[in-house]
Motif scaffolding. Structure first.
Motif, short mmCIF file in Angstrom:
data_model
loop_
_atom_site.label_atom_id
_atom_site.label_comp_id
_atom_site.label_asym_id
_atom_site.label_seq_id
_atom_site.Cartn_x
_atom_site.Cartn_y
_atom_site.Cartn_z
N VAL A 1 0.86 -1.18 0.00
CA VAL A 1 0.00 0.00 0.00
C VAL A 1 0.90 1.24 0.00
O VAL A 1 1.87 1.30 0.76
N GLY A 2 0.59 2.19 -0.84
CA GLY A 2 1.42 3.40 -0.89
C GLY A 2 0.86 4.43 -1.82
O GLY A 2 -0.37 4.58 -1.94
N LYS A 3 1.72 5.12 -2.54
CA LYS A 3 1.26 6.13 -3.49
C LYS A 3 2.25 6.23 -4.65
O LYS A 3 3.38 5.74 -4.56
N ASN A 4 1.77 6.82 -5.72
CA ASN A 4 2.58 7.04 -6.93
C ASN A 4 2.98 5.74 -7.62
O ASN A 4 4.07 5.62 -8.17
N PHE A 5 2.07 4.76 -7.60
CA PHE A 5 2.37 3.47 -8.22
C PHE A 5 2.01 3.44 -9.71
O PHE A 5 2.52 2.60 -10.44
N GLY A 6 1.11 4.30 -10.17
CA GLY A 6 0.75 4.33 -11.58
C GLY A 6 -0.59 3.69 -11.87
O GLY A 6 -1.31 3.27 -10.98
N PRO A 7 -0.95 3.58 -13.17
CA PRO A 7 -2.26 3.06 -13.57
C PRO A 7 -2.42 1.58 -13.28
O PRO A 7 -1.46 0.85 -13.01
N LEU A 8 -3.68 1.13 -13.41
CA LEU A 8 -4.01 -0.27 -13.13
C LEU A 8 -3.26 -1.24 -14.04
O LEU A 8 -2.97 -2.36 -13.63
N THR A 9 -2.97 -0.83 -15.24
CA THR A 9 -2.33 -1.75 -16.20
C THR A 9 -0.81 -1.80 -16.04
O THR A 9 -0.14 -2.46 -16.83
N SER A 10 -0.28 -1.12 -15.04
CA SER A 10 1.18 -1.12 -14.85
C SER A 10 1.66 -2.51 -14.45
O SER A 10 1.17 -3.10 -13.50
N SER A 11 2.65 -3.02 -15.19
CA SER A 11 3.19 -4.35 -14.89
C SER A 11 4.71 -4.39 -14.92
O SER A 11 5.30 -5.39 -14.54
N ASN A 12 5.34 -3.30 -15.37
CA ASN A 12 6.80 -3.24 -15.40
C ASN A 12 7.30 -2.87 -14.01
O ASN A 12 7.83 -1.79 -13.78
N ILE A 13 7.08 -3.79 -13.08
CA ILE A 13 7.34 -3.54 -11.67
C ILE A 13 8.17 -4.69 -11.11
O ILE A 13 7.85 -5.86 -11.31
N SER A 14 9.22 -4.35 -10.41
CA SER A 14 9.98 -5.36 -9.68
C SER A 14 9.99 -4.98 -8.21
O SER A 14 10.05 -3.79 -7.87
N ALA A 15 9.90 -5.98 -7.35
CA ALA A 15 9.90 -5.76 -5.90
C ALA A 15 10.83 -6.77 -5.26
O ALA A 15 10.86 -7.95 -5.63
N SER A 16 11.60 -6.30 -4.32
CA SER A 16 12.50 -7.19 -3.59
C SER A 16 12.47 -6.84 -2.12
O SER A 16 12.07 -5.74 -1.73
N TYR A 17 12.91 -7.79 -1.29
CA TYR A 17 12.90 -7.56 0.15
C TYR A 17 14.02 -8.37 0.79
O TYR A 17 14.44 -9.42 0.29
N GLY A 18 14.51 -7.84 1.88
CA GLY A 18 15.60 -8.50 2.59
C GLY A 18 15.99 -7.68 3.80
O GLY A 18 15.42 -6.62 4.07
N GLN A 19 16.97 -8.16 4.53
CA GLN A 19 17.44 -7.44 5.71
C GLN A 19 18.33 -6.27 5.28
O GLN A 19 19.14 -6.40 4.36
N ILE A 20 18.15 -5.14 5.94
CA ILE A 20 18.89 -3.94 5.58
C ILE A 20 20.40 -4.15 5.69
O ILE A 20 21.19 -3.62 4.92
#
Length: 299
Positions: A214-233
């Motif tokens: 959940v956040g802001k400035n993610f773009g339109p519904l059809t946006s798919s050129n998205i990568s997400a990663s997670y890990g310890q700082i």
């Protein structure tokens, strides 16, 4: 002949026109030029020799391939050979073009020269912006000259799915004459920002769980050129989520978790060419290991 084929739209530069037998016409010289959108009178014209007419100003206007018309002591002379053009618009700077809204409508001021006089609806003023001259995918709206010849204001467009979001260049068009690309690449949409998560704890170590960002400035519904990663700082190791898509315009992204293990895992996003800050407050963790049975082997 004419000594200038290109003039600035403010028309302040003088111009010389060459001919013959001009000494006969000493009393009154009238010169005007005609373009697609307007007719403009030159100022303070006089015969300076038998071969030369000088006008202190061409007058303010826009457009190319303008035909010059002369009247000498009431005698009309028209030469289709005397053609000149106002110069191309040139963009030298932009103000208000960083962190622009996803939904558009932000006012951006462009400075430069050859933007022309106040159009008053006589000709079109428009602007495009994008990555380069072949990728101008954003169309600004309501472009208006605010200071004659040197400044205009346009409103930004809403962001498009899967298009570049940062370091964008502008091109303006005045009366159909296009500028070169702007010399600075300062225009950027607001960066994505992570605010919270849904279902980001007790993830299966096998992966495949749905996590909603959940956040802001993610773009339109059809946006798919998205990568997400997670890990310890504190470590360089990252888990990469899969199949990330915007599910609520600008505010929610759904991803599938990666196989993994651990806790205190912070997320970051990359949407096309723009990165979010690493989210350190809302952290993700995988489910704790559970011992279901112990077998004791005796030798």
């Amino acid at each position: 002949q004419i000594d200038k084929r290109v003039a600035t739209t403010d028309g302040l530069l003088g111009v010389k026109i060459y001919g013959k037998n001009l000494v006969l016409y000493k009393n009154k010289v009238v010169m005007y030029h005609v373009g697609v959108f307007d007719t403009v009178s030159a100022n303070n014209c006089s015969v300076t020799s038998s071969t030369e007419i000088f006008c202190k100003s061409l007058g303010s206007g826009v457009g190319q391939n303008r035909t010059i018309h002369l009247t000498l002591d009431g005698t009309v002379g028209v030469s289709q050979q005397l053609i000149f053009s106002y110069g191309k618009p040139y963009i030298s700077g932009l103000v208000g073009d960083s962190n622009i809204s996803m939904i558009g409508g932000d006012s951006v001021e462009l400075s430069g020269h050859n933007f022309g006089p106040f159009a008053q609806g006589k000709w079109n003023i428009s602007a495009l912006y994008g990555y380069d001259a072949s990728l101008l995918f954003y169309s600004a709206t309501n472009c208006t000259v605010t200071v004659e010849h040197t400044r205009m204001v346009c409103q930004t467009a809403s962001i498009l799915a899967n298009k570049r979001r940062t370091n964008l260049n502008w091109q303006v068009s005045v009366a159909g004459v296009k500028s070169f690309m702007s010399s600075t690449s300062s225009t950027s949409y607001a960066a994505p920002e992570i605010l919270s998560f849904i279902d980001n704890t007790n993830l299966s170590t096998r992966g495949g769980d749905i996590v909603t960002i959940v956040g802001k400035n993610f773009g339109p519904l059809t946006s798919s050129n998205i990568s997400a990663s997670y890990g310890q700082i504190s470590t360089a190791a990252r888990f990469t989520a899969s199949k990330c898509n915007v599910t609520s315009e600008n505010t929610k992204i759904r991803c599938f978790s990666s196989p993994g293990a651990g806790h205190d895992l912070a997320w970051s996003l990359q949407i096309v060419d723009q990165s979010s800050l690493v989210e350190e407050i809302q952290t993700t963790r995988y489910a704790n290991p559970i011992i279901t049975n112990v077998l004791v082997h005796q030798e």
